[in-house]
Write a protein that holds these residues in place. Structure first.
Motif, PDB file in Angstrom:
ATOM      1  N   VAL A 148       0.843  -1.196   0.000  1.00  0.00           N
ATOM      2  CA  VAL A 148       0.000   0.000   0.000  1.00  0.00           C
ATOM      3  C   VAL A 148       0.883   1.251   0.000  1.00  0.00           C
ATOM      4  N   ASP A 149       0.311   2.338  -0.468  1.00  0.00           N
ATOM      5  CA  ASP A 149       1.023   3.614  -0.490  1.00  0.00           C
ATOM      6  C   ASP A 149       0.671   4.439   0.742  1.00  0.00           C
ATOM      7  N   GLY A 150       1.601   5.274   1.166  1.00  0.00           N
ATOM      8  CA  GLY A 150       1.307   6.253   2.202  1.00  0.00           C
ATOM      9  C   GLY A 150       1.358   5.754   3.620  1.00  0.00           C
ATOM     10  N   ALA A 151       1.749   4.498   3.841  1.00  0.00           N
ATOM     11  CA  ALA A 151       1.868   3.937   5.195  1.00  0.00           C
ATOM     12  C   ALA A 151       0.674   4.286   6.073  1.00  0.00           C
ATOM     13  N   PRO A 152      -0.545   3.890   5.681  1.00  0.00           N
ATOM     14  CA  PRO A 152      -1.728   4.230   6.483  1.00  0.00           C
ATOM     15  C   PRO A 152      -1.617   3.701   7.905  1.00  0.00           C
ATOM     16  N   ARG A 153      -2.153   4.467   8.856  1.00  0.00           N
ATOM     17  CA  ARG A 153      -2.098   4.084  10.268  1.00  0.00           C
ATOM     18  C   ARG A 153      -3.291   3.204  10.591  1.00  0.00           C
ATOM     19  N   ILE A 154      -3.000   1.967  11.006  1.00  0.00           N
ATOM     20  CA  ILE A 154      -4.038   0.983  11.300  1.00  0.00           C
ATOM     21  C   ILE A 154      -3.864   0.504  12.742  1.00  0.00           C
ATOM     22  N   ALA A 162      -5.721 -15.390  19.041  1.00  0.00           N
ATOM     23  CA  ALA A 162      -4.715 -15.967  18.144  1.00  0.00           C
ATOM     24  C   ALA A 162      -4.295 -15.026  17.027  1.00  0.00           C
ATOM     25  N   ALA A 163      -5.105 -14.023  16.713  1.00  0.00           N
ATOM     26  CA  ALA A 163      -4.755 -13.082  15.646  1.00  0.00           C
ATOM     27  C   ALA A 163      -3.614 -12.156  16.034  1.00  0.00           C
ATOM     28  N   ALA A 164      -3.285 -12.096  17.337  1.00  0.00           N
ATOM     29  CA  ALA A 164      -2.266 -11.153  17.811  1.00  0.00           C
ATOM     30  C   ALA A 164      -0.916 -11.362  17.134  1.00  0.00           C
ATOM     31  N   GLY A 165      -0.560 -12.595  16.853  1.00  0.00           N
ATOM     32  CA  GLY A 165       0.726 -12.874  16.225  1.00  0.00           C
ATOM     33  C   GLY A 165       0.675 -12.888  14.713  1.00  0.00           C
ATOM     34  N   PHE A 166      -0.473 -12.535  14.139  1.00  0.00           N
ATOM     35  CA  PHE A 166      -0.650 -12.643  12.692  1.00  0.00           C
ATOM     36  C   PHE A 166      -1.090 -11.327  12.045  1.00  0.00           C
ATOM     37  N   GLN A 172       2.001  -4.888   8.529  1.00  0.00           N
ATOM     38  CA  GLN A 172       3.354  -4.331   8.445  1.00  0.00           C
ATOM     39  C   GLN A 172       4.027  -4.730   7.141  1.00  0.00           C
ATOM     40  N   LYS A 173       3.848  -5.993   6.721  1.00  0.00           N
ATOM     41  CA  LYS A 173       4.432  -6.433   5.456  1.00  0.00           C
ATOM     42  C   LYS A 173       3.836  -5.696   4.268  1.00  0.00           C
ATOM     43  N   THR A 177       1.474   1.410   8.867  1.00  0.00           N
ATOM     44  CA  THR A 177       1.975   1.753  10.193  1.00  0.00           C
ATOM     45  C   THR A 177       0.974   1.194  11.198  1.00  0.00           C
ATOM     46  N   VAL A 178       1.397   0.270  12.040  1.00  0.00           N
ATOM     47  CA  VAL A 178       0.466  -0.479  12.878  1.00  0.00           C
ATOM     48  C   VAL A 178       0.591  -0.087  14.346  1.00  0.00           C
ATOM     49  N   LYS A 179      -0.549   0.178  14.947  1.00  0.00           N
ATOM     50  CA  LYS A 179      -0.626   0.433  16.378  1.00  0.00           C
ATOM     51  C   LYS A 179      -1.353  -0.737  17.028  1.00  0.00           C
TER      52      LYS A 179
END
Length: 419
Positions: A148-154, A162-166, A172-173, A177-179
């Motif tokens: 994606v473009d622009g590194a959106p903040r998600i 179980a989704a925490a590690g995925f 990020q890949k 930008t992940v919070k």
């Protein structure tokens, strides 16, 4: 205990214990083939029940491929490669519950396979083993969705599941930008406060249940309806070139209208993830889902409701014209839901009365699943629950006042049918 094609669920240590798990999984060994992927969510009862499931599979001659803690969609993905899968989970049920979700060839089981699991004694076969494996789910999802473009903040709230590690790794890949938010909420993000996610300051927030297949979406601090979640996944699929879709009968007309207006084709199925996936296969559709759960399915990637993949698709659309157009389309419709208690033994007779009542007031009646009355830009649907002593009622209209009136009138007719 609940026993459906969606899975077997019960209170751990009471109506679902290690002995029951071994019975069910031993029977599943008859149809699992040579290898079976297994995982669990983060419930306290998970390790003991997963060990019981693995022991039963090995006793039945099935090699166990253990993913440890991994979300349901990852097991569906790996079951395409290895042939079968079991997830020890009860999805969004309370923590004291647990269960088993069975997978054959990358899809959920059908009714005949469920009956084989429930009606046959455990199988005993060749000596089998167990080994740990790694899943390629994260890399596969990020590659299919694309950068994606622009590194959106998600913002991501996995609820300790179980989704925490995925989910954060996928985003990020993709270049987001992940919070990550470590909330103290329970396992069902549809029913609980998402205050931390709503106050994250990110345009898009993603909340998951414990096994990562259910997604609740927050946009600009506001929790969205499940139909909006599905709608944005569908818009992303159309952006990727998909034209043929299957939606459950209770999915918003807005989602169907968006597809038709953009040159696509729509079929309607019974409510339920397995029913949608089954018709996707039958019709050769490219995507679809269930509006009531926000469950987005893209068979090129997975034959199951995949909240993590849907979250990535939605994140990739941030700021696009398609994103804005779908939200505008969804904003033109209002949907309301309620339910009425009714003894399940009387459901069939009640539904016959409801069909007669609806037929006298609506020009079009659809009986794919329950009874749906259609009138202009609105509809009302009454369905018997397969797992509870209730009749579910949904209504939709392009006018909020009319939607409320239609729901109230339908509720009256259902109550009359119940007397």
């Amino acid at each position: 205990m609940k026993k459906t094609i969606s899975g077997i669920r019960g209170v751990a240590g009471m109506d679902l214990d290690a002995g029951k798990v071994m019975e069910f999984c031993g029977s599943f060994a008859r149809i699992a083939g040579r290898e079976c992927v297994i995982s669990m969510d983060t419930r306290p009862s998970g390790p003991a029940l997963k060990d019981a499931a693995a022991a039963a599979l090995m006793a039945g001659g099935v090699d166990v491929l253990d993913l440890g803690i991994a979300p349901t969609p990852a097991v569906f993905r790996e079951a395409r490669r290895y042939g079968a899968g079991i997830v020890v989970t009860s999805s969004h049920n309370p923590l004291e519950w647990n269960g088993l979700k069975f997978i054959v060839g990358g899809r959920g089981i059908n009714e005949s396979e469920l009956q084989e699991i429930l009606g046959h004694a455990p199988m005993y076969g060749r000596a089998a083993g167990q080994r740990q494996i790694e899943t390629t789910y994260v890399d596969d999802a990020a590659e299919m969705i694309g950068m994606v473009d622009g590194a959106p903040r998600i913002a991501v709230d996995a609820g300790g599941g179980a989704a925490a590690g995925f989910a954060p790794k996928i985003l990020q890949k993709m270049g987001c930008t992940v919070k990550v938010i470590h909330s103290e909420r329970g396992p069902d993000p549809t029913q609980e406060s998402l205050a931390e996610l709503e106050q994250s300051g990110c345009e898009i927030g993603l909340a998951f249940d414990l096994d990562g297949d259910r997604l609740v979406l927050v946009i600009n601090g506001k929790k969205q309806s499940p139909d909006v979640t599905l709608g944005l996944g569908v818009a992303g699929a159309m952006r990727a070139g998909c034209k043929r879709f299957v939606f459950s009968i209770d999915t918003s007309s807005a989602v169907e209208r968006y597809v038709l207006d953009n040159g696509g084709k729509v079929w309607r199925s019974k409510v339920g993830e397995a029913n949608v996936a089954g018709m996707i296969i039958e019709r050769g559709a490219q995507a679809g889902g269930e509006g009531s759960s926000g469950g987005f399915i893209m068979p090129e990637f997975n034959y199951c409701r995949d909240g993590m993949f849907a979250g990535g698709m939605i994140a990739s659309m941030s700021g696009t014209q398609e994103f804005k157009e779908m939200l505008q389309c969804m904003g033109r419709y209002v949907q309301k839901r309620t339910k009425i208690t009714a003894d399940s033994a009387r459901h069939d007779g009640i539904m016959e009365k409801i069909e007669s009542s609806f037929a006298s007031e609506y020009p079009e009646i659809v009986t794919i699943d329950g009874v749906k009355g259609v009138d202009g830009n609105g509809w009302v649907l009454a369905r018997k629950s397969n797992t509870e002593d209730i009749i579910r009622i949904s209504a939709e209209s392009d006018d909020e006042k009319k939607c409320a009136q239609v729901l109230r009138r339908a509720e009256e007719m259902v109550r009359d049918a119940c007397t």
